[in-house]
Design a protein around this motif. Structure first.
Motif, PDB file in Angstrom:
ATOM      1  N   PHE A  25       2.619 -10.125  -1.863  1.00  0.00           N
ATOM      2  CA  PHE A  25       2.593  -8.854  -1.505  1.00  0.00           C
ATOM      3  C   PHE A  25       3.566  -8.348  -0.695  1.00  0.00           C
ATOM      4  CE2 PHE A  25      -1.510 -10.706  -2.633  1.00  0.00           C
ATOM      5  CZ  PHE A  25      -1.963 -10.002  -3.678  1.00  0.00           C
ATOM      6  N   GLY A  26       3.896  -7.146  -1.112  1.00  0.00           N
ATOM      7  CA  GLY A  26       4.882  -6.533  -0.103  1.00  0.00           C
ATOM      8  C   GLY A  26       4.713  -4.944  -0.154  1.00  0.00           C
ATOM      9  N   VAL A  27       4.952  -4.263   1.193  1.00  0.00           N
ATOM     10  CA  VAL A  27       4.991  -2.887   1.114  1.00  0.00           C
ATOM     11  C   VAL A  27       6.166  -2.569   2.094  1.00  0.00           C
ATOM     12  CG1 VAL A  27       3.711  -1.136   2.200  1.00  0.00           C
ATOM     13  CG2 VAL A  27       2.346  -2.783   1.011  1.00  0.00           C
ATOM     14  N   GLY A  28       7.132  -1.494   1.617  1.00  0.00           N
ATOM     15  CA  GLY A  28       8.360  -1.126   2.286  1.00  0.00           C
ATOM     16  C   GLY A  28       8.644   0.337   1.807  1.00  0.00           C
ATOM     17  N   GLY A  29       9.853   0.359   1.579  1.00  0.00           N
ATOM     18  CA  GLY A  29      10.467   1.627   1.378  1.00  0.00           C
ATOM     19  C   GLY A  29      11.577   1.669   0.305  1.00  0.00           C
ATOM     20  N   SER A  30      11.785   2.696  -0.233  1.00  0.00           N
ATOM     21  CA  SER A  30      12.973   2.632  -1.413  1.00  0.00           C
ATOM     22  C   SER A  30      13.829   4.216  -1.343  1.00  0.00           C
ATOM     23  CB  SER A  30      12.125   2.490  -2.757  1.00  0.00           C
ATOM     24  OG  SER A  30      11.875   1.142  -3.024  1.00  0.00           O
ATOM     25  N   TYR A  31      14.913   3.964  -1.791  1.00  0.00           N
ATOM     26  CA  TYR A  31      15.806   5.030  -1.939  1.00  0.00           C
ATOM     27  C   TYR A  31      16.129   5.345  -3.406  1.00  0.00           C
ATOM     28  CZ  TYR A  31      19.671   8.364  -1.755  1.00  0.00           C
ATOM     29  OH  TYR A  31      20.450   9.513  -1.954  1.00  0.00           O
ATOM     30  N   PHE A  32      15.720   6.502  -3.976  1.00  0.00           N
ATOM     31  CA  PHE A  32      16.019   6.740  -5.470  1.00  0.00           C
ATOM     32  C   PHE A  32      17.306   7.488  -5.479  1.00  0.00           C
ATOM     33  CE2 PHE A  32      11.797   5.190  -5.648  1.00  0.00           C
ATOM     34  CZ  PHE A  32      11.730   4.645  -6.941  1.00  0.00           C
ATOM     35  N   THR A  33      18.234   7.131  -6.333  1.00  0.00           N
ATOM     36  CA  THR A  33      19.518   8.310  -6.515  1.00  0.00           C
ATOM     37  C   THR A  33      19.013   9.545  -7.158  1.00  0.00           C
ATOM     38  OG1 THR A  33      20.242   7.089  -8.510  1.00  0.00           O
ATOM     39  CG2 THR A  33      20.992   6.289  -6.296  1.00  0.00           C
ATOM     40  N   GLN A  83      13.017  16.894 -15.143  1.00  0.00           N
ATOM     41  CA  GLN A  83      12.334  15.905 -16.322  1.00  0.00           C
ATOM     42  C   GLN A  83      11.683  14.771 -15.322  1.00  0.00           C
ATOM     43  OE1 GLN A  83      15.573  15.905 -19.165  1.00  0.00           O
ATOM     44  NE2 GLN A  83      13.742  15.467 -20.348  1.00  0.00           N
ATOM     45  N   ASN A  84      11.967  14.537 -14.037  1.00  0.00           N
ATOM     46  CA  ASN A  84      11.662  13.479 -13.238  1.00  0.00           C
ATOM     47  C   ASN A  84      10.451  13.866 -12.431  1.00  0.00           C
ATOM     48  OD1 ASN A  84      11.261  11.185 -11.852  1.00  0.00           O
ATOM     49  ND2 ASN A  84      13.388  11.228 -10.883  1.00  0.00           N
ATOM     50  N   LEU A  85       9.241  13.864 -13.063  1.00  0.00           N
ATOM     51  CA  LEU A  85       8.079  14.200 -12.279  1.00  0.00           C
ATOM     52  C   LEU A  85       7.598  13.154 -11.528  1.00  0.00           C
ATOM     53  CD1 LEU A  85       6.144  16.249 -15.112  1.00  0.00           C
ATOM     54  CD2 LEU A  85       7.906  17.061 -13.248  1.00  0.00           C
ATOM     55  N   ALA A  86       7.988  11.784 -11.709  1.00  0.00           N
ATOM     56  CA  ALA A  86       7.415  10.587 -11.147  1.00  0.00           C
ATOM     57  C   ALA A  86       7.903  10.511  -9.517  1.00  0.00           C
ATOM     58  CB  ALA A  86       8.167   9.249 -11.920  1.00  0.00           C
ATOM     59  N   ILE A  87       9.213  11.206  -9.339  1.00  0.00           N
ATOM     60  CA  ILE A  87       9.696  10.973  -7.955  1.00  0.00           C
ATOM     61  C   ILE A  87      10.153  12.286  -7.555  1.00  0.00           C
ATOM     62  CG2 ILE A  87      11.340   9.941  -6.480  1.00  0.00           C
ATOM     63  CD1 ILE A  87       9.467   7.921  -7.634  1.00  0.00           C
ATOM     64  N   GLY A  88       9.475  12.962  -6.361  1.00  0.00           N
ATOM     65  CA  GLY A  88       9.675  14.027  -5.800  1.00  0.00           C
ATOM     66  C   GLY A  88      10.592  13.897  -4.731  1.00  0.00           C
ATOM     67  N   SER A  89      11.032  13.069  -4.179  1.00  0.00           N
ATOM     68  CA  SER A  89      11.801  12.685  -2.936  1.00  0.00           C
ATOM     69  C   SER A  89      12.732  11.486  -3.147  1.00  0.00           C
ATOM     70  CB  SER A  89      11.233  12.962  -1.668  1.00  0.00           C
ATOM     71  OG  SER A  89      10.327  11.752  -1.401  1.00  0.00           O
ATOM     72  N   HIS A  90      13.793  11.481  -2.344  1.00  0.00           N
ATOM     73  CA  HIS A  90      14.888  10.450  -2.426  1.00  0.00           C
ATOM     74  C   HIS A  90      13.975   9.436  -1.832  1.00  0.00           C
ATOM     75  CE1 HIS A  90      18.244  12.345  -4.449  1.00  0.00           C
ATOM     76  NE2 HIS A  90      18.304  13.290  -3.390  1.00  0.00           N
ATOM     77  N   LEU A  91      13.366   9.340  -0.652  1.00  0.00           N
ATOM     78  CA  LEU A  91      12.828   8.392  -0.107  1.00  0.00           C
ATOM     79  C   LEU A  91      11.301   8.279  -0.257  1.00  0.00           C
ATOM     80  CD1 LEU A  91      14.214   8.955   3.584  1.00  0.00           C
ATOM     81  CD2 LEU A  91      14.972   7.378   1.807  1.00  0.00           C
ATOM     82  N   THR A  92      10.892   7.058  -0.738  1.00  0.00           N
ATOM     83  CA  THR A  92       9.497   6.638  -1.044  1.00  0.00           C
ATOM     84  C   THR A  92       8.991   5.462  -0.585  1.00  0.00           C
ATOM     85  OG1 THR A  92      10.081   5.601  -3.160  1.00  0.00           O
ATOM     86  CG2 THR A  92      10.165   7.785  -3.413  1.00  0.00           C
ATOM     87  N   TRP A  93       7.678   5.505  -0.603  1.00  0.00           N
ATOM     88  CA  TRP A  93       7.009   4.065  -0.278  1.00  0.00           C
ATOM     89  C   TRP A  93       7.031   3.108  -1.539  1.00  0.00           C
ATOM     90  CZ3 TRP A  93       6.225   3.120   4.681  1.00  0.00           C
ATOM     91  CH2 TRP A  93       5.756   4.286   5.368  1.00  0.00           C
ATOM     92  N   SER A  94       6.947   1.909  -1.320  1.00  0.00           N
ATOM     93  CA  SER A  94       7.222   1.100  -2.415  1.00  0.00           C
ATOM     94  C   SER A  94       6.199  -0.224  -2.196  1.00  0.00           C
ATOM     95  CB  SER A  94       8.469   0.243  -2.602  1.00  0.00           C
ATOM     96  OG  SER A  94       9.300   1.489  -3.022  1.00  0.00           O
ATOM     97  N   PHE A  95       5.488  -0.779  -3.251  1.00  0.00           N
ATOM     98  CA  PHE A  95       4.538  -1.887  -3.236  1.00  0.00           C
ATOM     99  C   PHE A  95       4.953  -2.722  -4.280  1.00  0.00           C
ATOM    100  CE2 PHE A  95       0.595  -3.470  -5.203  1.00  0.00           C
ATOM    101  CZ  PHE A  95       0.138  -4.060  -4.090  1.00  0.00           C
ATOM    102  N   PRO A 151       9.331  -5.717   3.414  1.00  0.00           N
ATOM    103  CA  PRO A 151       8.601  -6.929   4.268  1.00  0.00           C
ATOM    104  C   PRO A 151       7.415  -7.337   3.149  1.00  0.00           C
ATOM    105  CG  PRO A 151       8.773  -5.043   5.854  1.00  0.00           C
ATOM    106  CD  PRO A 151       9.308  -4.614   4.342  1.00  0.00           C
ATOM    107  N   PHE A 152       7.170  -8.625   3.166  1.00  0.00           N
ATOM    108  CA  PHE A 152       6.297  -9.311   2.387  1.00  0.00           C
ATOM    109  C   PHE A 152       5.518 -10.409   2.873  1.00  0.00           C
ATOM    110  CE2 PHE A 152      10.122 -11.822   1.440  1.00  0.00           C
ATOM    111  CZ  PHE A 152       9.727 -12.993   1.431  1.00  0.00           C
ATOM    112  N   ILE A 153       4.572 -10.848   2.399  1.00  0.00           N
ATOM    113  CA  ILE A 153       3.713 -12.123   2.856  1.00  0.00           C
ATOM    114  C   ILE A 153       3.409 -12.684   1.434  1.00  0.00           C
ATOM    115  CG2 ILE A 153       1.473 -11.125   2.785  1.00  0.00           C
ATOM    116  CD1 ILE A 153       0.897 -13.186   5.469  1.00  0.00           C
ATOM    117  N   GLN A 154       3.411 -13.992   1.419  1.00  0.00           N
ATOM    118  CA  GLN A 154       3.165 -14.955   0.376  1.00  0.00           C
ATOM    119  C   GLN A 154       2.237 -15.888   0.687  1.00  0.00           C
ATOM    120  OE1 GLN A 154       6.625 -15.998  -1.831  1.00  0.00           O
ATOM    121  NE2 GLN A 154       5.598 -17.400  -3.221  1.00  0.00           N
TER     122      GLN A 154
END
Length: 246
Positions: free
Chosen positions: A123-131, A139-151, A105-108
């Motif tokens: 501006f937007g805040v929501g969720g993402s799924y990473f494969t 080697q992927n220290l950036a993402i610890g789980s498949h589901l994350t918050w996104s901004f 969801p976002f607001i402009q």
């Protein structure tokens, strides 16, 4: 005779009220839109041994409404836009970082109120799924789980408008993190530029008043400073492992 005058007054009053209500109804209609958007950018390395990546390629599809109502709250915020982004991103290293799919969801806003420049902030805040996550690749220290918050935070500039279509370019920042609910979680950041075309349910230019519906404002504003404080409990956790104690 008195009854006839009374009936005429009632009929005229009802006619005026009906006309006023119809005008208000027309003014209260929202402007619906759909906007495909192509993005290109680069991930930002935020830890040692960050994997090599090619350019990030993203596709966003936004649906929402422009608030063109002639009421104080809408005018005060320069008729903001609200909606939902559906996104797909190729993060530039499929074997380690994978791909992501998001709902946000976002607001402009049109904060400067200048219809000549037609700049806006989104501006937007929501969720993402990473494969891919740390479980699939250590080697992927950036993402610890498949589901994350996104901004998302983006600045847009309108290039030109054709009837119901508005062409824009933008630049901004995207961030994903699970909030340390599963470590390691360094977070994934990217800077991207975009080109988009927004199709609206009716023309963006009002022929009667010759105004741009996205950024027309003439209200006086008063500025203020707001200070807030709070108290709570924080779990001491690093980005890559737990540290400290409660």
């Amino acid at each position: 005779m008195l009854k006839i005058k009374f009936c005429l007054v009632v009929i005229c009053s009802l006619w005026v009220c009906n006309a006023f209500a119809q005008d208000q109804l027309k003014e209260s209609k929202y402007l619906f839109f759909i906007e495909p958007e192509l993005m290109l950018g680069q991930t930002v390395a935020n830890y040692n041994d960050f994997p090599d990546t090619k350019p990030v390629k993203s596709f966003f599809l936004s649906v929402g409404i422009k608030d063109t109502r002639n009421i104080h709250s809408s005018k005060y915020y320069n008729h903001p836009t609200t909606g939902v982004n559906l996104s797909y991103s190729n993060l530039g290293n499929d074997s380690i970082l994978g791909k992501s799919f998001g709902v946000m969801p976002f607001i402009q806003f049109y904060p400067w109120g200048n219809r000549q420049k037609r700049w806006s902030l989104k501006f937007g805040v929501g969720g993402s799924y990473f494969t891919k996550s740390y479980r699939q690749s250590n080697q992927n220290l950036a993402i610890g789980s498949h589901l994350t918050w996104s901004f998302q935070a983006f600045l847009y500039r309108e290039l030109f408008a054709l009837n119901r279509m508005q062409f824009r370019m933008g630049a901004g920042y995207l961030h994903s993190s699970n909030g340390h609910t599963q470590l390691p979680n360094m977070g994934l950041n990217s800077a991207q530029v975009s080109l988009s075309c927004q199709w609206t349910s009716r023309p963006l230019i009002s022929k009667k008043k010759d105004i741009y519906l996205g950024a027309n404002m003439g209200l006086n504003r008063r500025y203020f400073i707001n200070v807030r404080s709070g108290i709570g409990v924080h779990e001491y956790g690093g980005k890559s492992k737990p540290v400290g104690r409660w």
